[in-house]
Write a protein that holds these residues in place. Structure first.
Motif, PDB file in Angstrom:
ATOM      1  N   ALA A  54       0.853  -1.186   0.000  1.00 58.06           N
ATOM      2  CA  ALA A  54       0.000   0.000   0.000  1.00 58.06           C
ATOM      3  C   ALA A  54       0.890   1.236   0.000  1.00 58.06           C
ATOM      4  O   ALA A  54       1.696   1.427   0.911  1.00 58.06           O
ATOM      5  CB  ALA A  54      -0.923   0.001   1.212  1.00 58.06           C
ATOM      6  N   VAL A  55       0.739   2.052  -1.021  1.00 55.80           N
ATOM      7  CA  VAL A  55       1.548   3.256  -1.156  1.00 55.80           C
ATOM      8  C   VAL A  55       1.065   4.307  -0.164  1.00 55.80           C
ATOM      9  O   VAL A  55      -0.144   4.456   0.060  1.00 55.80           O
ATOM     10  CB  VAL A  55       1.432   3.822  -2.594  1.00 55.80           C
ATOM     11  CG1 VAL A  55       2.348   5.027  -2.770  1.00 55.80           C
ATOM     12  CG2 VAL A  55       1.741   2.760  -3.618  1.00 55.80           C
ATOM     13  N   GLU A  56       2.003   5.049   0.422  1.00 59.11           N
ATOM     14  CA  GLU A  56       1.671   6.217   1.239  1.00 59.11           C
ATOM     15  C   GLU A  56       2.114   7.447   0.450  1.00 59.11           C
ATOM     16  O   GLU A  56       3.288   7.800   0.431  1.00 59.11           O
ATOM     17  CB  GLU A  56       2.378   6.170   2.593  1.00 59.11           C
ATOM     18  CG  GLU A  56       1.877   7.184   3.599  1.00 59.11           C
ATOM     19  CD  GLU A  56       0.442   6.919   4.051  1.00 59.11           C
ATOM     20  OE1 GLU A  56      -0.395   7.825   3.840  1.00 59.11           O
ATOM     21  OE2 GLU A  56       0.148   5.832   4.580  1.00 59.11           O
ATOM     22  N   ASN A  57       1.180   8.043  -0.262  1.00 56.77           N
ATOM     23  CA  ASN A  57       1.514   9.177  -1.127  1.00 56.77           C
ATOM     24  C   ASN A  57       1.477  10.493  -0.355  1.00 56.77           C
ATOM     25  O   ASN A  57       0.668  10.658   0.568  1.00 56.77           O
ATOM     26  CB  ASN A  57       0.565   9.243  -2.324  1.00 56.77           C
ATOM     27  CG  ASN A  57       0.975   8.291  -3.430  1.00 56.77           C
ATOM     28  OD1 ASN A  57       2.153   8.083  -3.681  1.00 56.77           O
ATOM     29  ND2 ASN A  57      -0.006   7.689  -4.099  1.00 56.77           N
ATOM     30  N   PRO A  58       2.296  11.472  -0.744  1.00 56.45           N
ATOM     31  CA  PRO A  58       2.348  12.745  -0.018  1.00 56.45           C
ATOM     32  C   PRO A  58       1.170  13.670  -0.286  1.00 56.45           C
ATOM     33  O   PRO A  58       0.921  14.582   0.491  1.00 56.45           O
ATOM     34  CB  PRO A  58       3.657  13.379  -0.506  1.00 56.45           C
ATOM     35  CG  PRO A  58       3.888  12.794  -1.856  1.00 56.45           C
ATOM     36  CD  PRO A  58       3.365  11.381  -1.765  1.00 56.45           C
ATOM     37  N   LEU A  59       0.457  13.473  -1.393  1.00 59.67           N
ATOM     38  CA  LEU A  59      -0.672  14.322  -1.788  1.00 59.67           C
ATOM     39  C   LEU A  59      -0.250  15.785  -1.955  1.00 59.67           C
ATOM     40  O   LEU A  59      -1.007  16.712  -1.648  1.00 59.67           O
ATOM     41  CB  LEU A  59      -1.836  14.211  -0.786  1.00 59.67           C
ATOM     42  CG  LEU A  59      -2.362  12.800  -0.506  1.00 59.67           C
ATOM     43  CD1 LEU A  59      -3.561  12.848   0.446  1.00 59.67           C
ATOM     44  CD2 LEU A  59      -2.720  12.060  -1.788  1.00 59.67           C
ATOM     45  N   THR A  60       0.957  15.970  -2.470  1.00 57.16           N
ATOM     46  CA  THR A  60       1.492  17.313  -2.698  1.00 57.16           C
ATOM     47  C   THR A  60       1.404  17.746  -4.148  1.00 57.16           C
ATOM     48  O   THR A  60       1.389  18.938  -4.444  1.00 57.16           O
ATOM     49  CB  THR A  60       2.948  17.390  -2.229  1.00 57.16           C
ATOM     50  OG1 THR A  60       3.671  16.254  -2.738  1.00 57.16           O
ATOM     51  CG2 THR A  60       3.031  17.373  -0.708  1.00 57.16           C
ATOM     52  N   SER A  61       1.373  16.793  -5.061  1.00 59.74           N
ATOM     53  CA  SER A  61       1.137  17.060  -6.481  1.00 59.74           C
ATOM     54  C   SER A  61       0.936  15.719  -7.166  1.00 59.74           C
ATOM     55  O   SER A  61       1.378  14.675  -6.658  1.00 59.74           O
ATOM     56  CB  SER A  61       2.315  17.803  -7.128  1.00 59.74           C
ATOM     57  OG  SER A  61       3.431  16.941  -7.288  1.00 59.74           O
ATOM     58  N   LEU A  62       0.294  15.744  -8.322  1.00 53.51           N
ATOM     59  CA  LEU A  62       0.114  14.498  -9.069  1.00 53.51           C
ATOM     60  C   LEU A  62       1.460  13.924  -9.469  1.00 53.51           C
ATOM     61  O   LEU A  62       1.673  12.709  -9.410  1.00 53.51           O
ATOM     62  CB  LEU A  62      -0.755  14.747 -10.302  1.00 53.51           C
ATOM     63  CG  LEU A  62      -1.025  13.523 -11.178  1.00 53.51           C
ATOM     64  CD1 LEU A  62      -1.704  12.403 -10.411  1.00 53.51           C
ATOM     65  CD2 LEU A  62      -1.872  13.914 -12.395  1.00 53.51           C
ATOM     66  N   ALA A  63       2.401  14.778  -9.843  1.00 54.32           N
ATOM     67  CA  ALA A  63       3.733  14.309 -10.225  1.00 54.32           C
ATOM     68  C   ALA A  63       4.422  13.611  -9.058  1.00 54.32           C
ATOM     69  O   ALA A  63       5.027  12.536  -9.222  1.00 54.32           O
ATOM     70  CB  ALA A  63       4.575  15.479 -10.733  1.00 54.32           C
ATOM     71  N   ASP A  64       4.340  14.219  -7.857  1.00 53.95           N
ATOM     72  CA  ASP A  64       4.965  13.604  -6.681  1.00 53.95           C
ATOM     73  C   ASP A  64       4.329  12.260  -6.361  1.00 53.95           C
ATOM     74  O   ASP A  64       5.023  11.277  -6.076  1.00 53.95           O
ATOM     75  CB  ASP A  64       4.814  14.520  -5.459  1.00 53.95           C
ATOM     76  CG  ASP A  64       5.627  15.796  -5.553  1.00 53.95           C
ATOM     77  OD1 ASP A  64       6.525  15.880  -6.431  1.00 53.95           O
ATOM     78  OD2 ASP A  64       5.349  16.723  -4.756  1.00 53.95           O
ATOM     79  N   ASP A  65       3.004  12.208  -6.404  1.00 55.30           N
ATOM     80  CA  ASP A  65       2.297  10.979  -6.053  1.00 55.30           C
ATOM     81  C   ASP A  65       2.526   9.880  -7.087  1.00 55.30           C
ATOM     82  O   ASP A  65       2.697   8.712  -6.740  1.00 55.30           O
ATOM     83  CB  ASP A  65       0.805  11.263  -5.891  1.00 55.30           C
ATOM     84  CG  ASP A  65       0.529  12.255  -4.768  1.00 55.30           C
ATOM     85  OD1 ASP A  65       1.305  12.279  -3.794  1.00 55.30           O
ATOM     86  OD2 ASP A  65      -0.447  13.022  -4.875  1.00 55.30           O
ATOM     87  N   ALA A  66       2.543  10.253  -8.359  1.00 62.51           N
ATOM     88  CA  ALA A  66       2.803   9.273  -9.414  1.00 62.51           C
ATOM     89  C   ALA A  66       4.215   8.715  -9.293  1.00 62.51           C
ATOM     90  O   ALA A  66       4.439   7.503  -9.452  1.00 62.51           O
ATOM     91  CB  ALA A  66       2.592   9.901 -10.788  1.00 62.51           C
TER      92      ALA A  66
END
Length: 229
Positions: free
Chosen positions: A37-49
């Motif tokens: 399960a990824v823990e994404n930063p939700l700071t930008s689509l580029a960062d999360d991708a």
């Protein structure tokens, strides 16, 4: 287990990887041990991708990507890696090239849009705690909703405007689950996005936005079907 893909779960706005807790337990019960399960930063689509791509690249074999809510936009952007065999959208955004989650939302506003924001002084966007239950997960018990509300992971508001480059769903097999009582992504918007991607299967569940928590069994059914496919 060698014939089964690793299942990588991608969360959306206002939650983290733990939003998948019940689905993780159900998948494990059904014999799926290769789970991440990824823990994404939700700071930008580029960062999360990029964060999602890095996790997928660590897997030596095939990967099934599963995304909830904004996680579907992440799938669409990051799902082009060669070892990704399929994409599963759970009440999720599936923007086309040049589209953003914000644009998709404006096309068909959801019922609870007024309960989100405005951005705080640091630019983060929150769902009002006192409106979280009725907005995000009205079909969960009050205690579970309270925990979700207090622990919500807010995105940078600017992330809503980040656009997709080349959507992976145009090249990969897809599955889609519509939440018919969703107040965060208009159910008709979900149907529209699902229809244009031409999924192998579309399932409609009588659920709010957090179907992964309120109906983990049927959500897992679709994921297992995609893993077998």
């Amino acid at each position: 287990m060698a014939d089964k893909p690793t299942i990588v779960l991608v969360h959306g706005f206002w939650g983290g990887a733990a939003h998948w807790a019940k689905v993780i337990v159900e998948l494990h019960r059904r014999g799926y041990d290769a789970l991440r399960a990824v823990e994404n930063p939700l700071t930008s689509l580029a960062d999360d991708a990029e964060r999602t791509r890095r996790m997928v690249r660590q897997v030596p074999g095939p990967v099934l990507l599963v995304g909830h809510s904004y996680g579907g936009a992440v799938l669409s952007e990051a799902g082009d890696l060669p070892n990704v065999t399929g994409l599963v959208y759970i009440a999720a955004f599936a923007p086309d090239a040049g589209e953003s989650p914000g644009q998709v939302t404006q096309d068909m506003p959801p019922a609870a849009i007024a309960n989100v924001g405005p951005p705080d002084s640091d630019g983060y966007l929150w769902i009002r705690q006192d409106k979280f239950h009725e907005s995000f997960c009205q079909d969960l018990p009050a205690d579970e909703a309270l925990v979700m509300a207090v622990t919500q992971k807010a995105p940078l508001a600017s992330t809503f405007g980040d656009t997709i480059t080349a959507p992976a769903w145009r090249a990969k097999p897809t599955w889609y689950q519509v939440s018919t009582q969703d107040r965060m992504i208009n159910p008709d918007n979900q149907r529209r996005m699902a229809e244009r991607m031409g999924p192998r299967r579309t399932v409609e569940l009588d659920a709010g936005h957090a179907s992964l928590a309120s109906l983990p069994g049927p959500v897992t059914d679709l994921i297992v079907e995609a893993a077998a496919g």
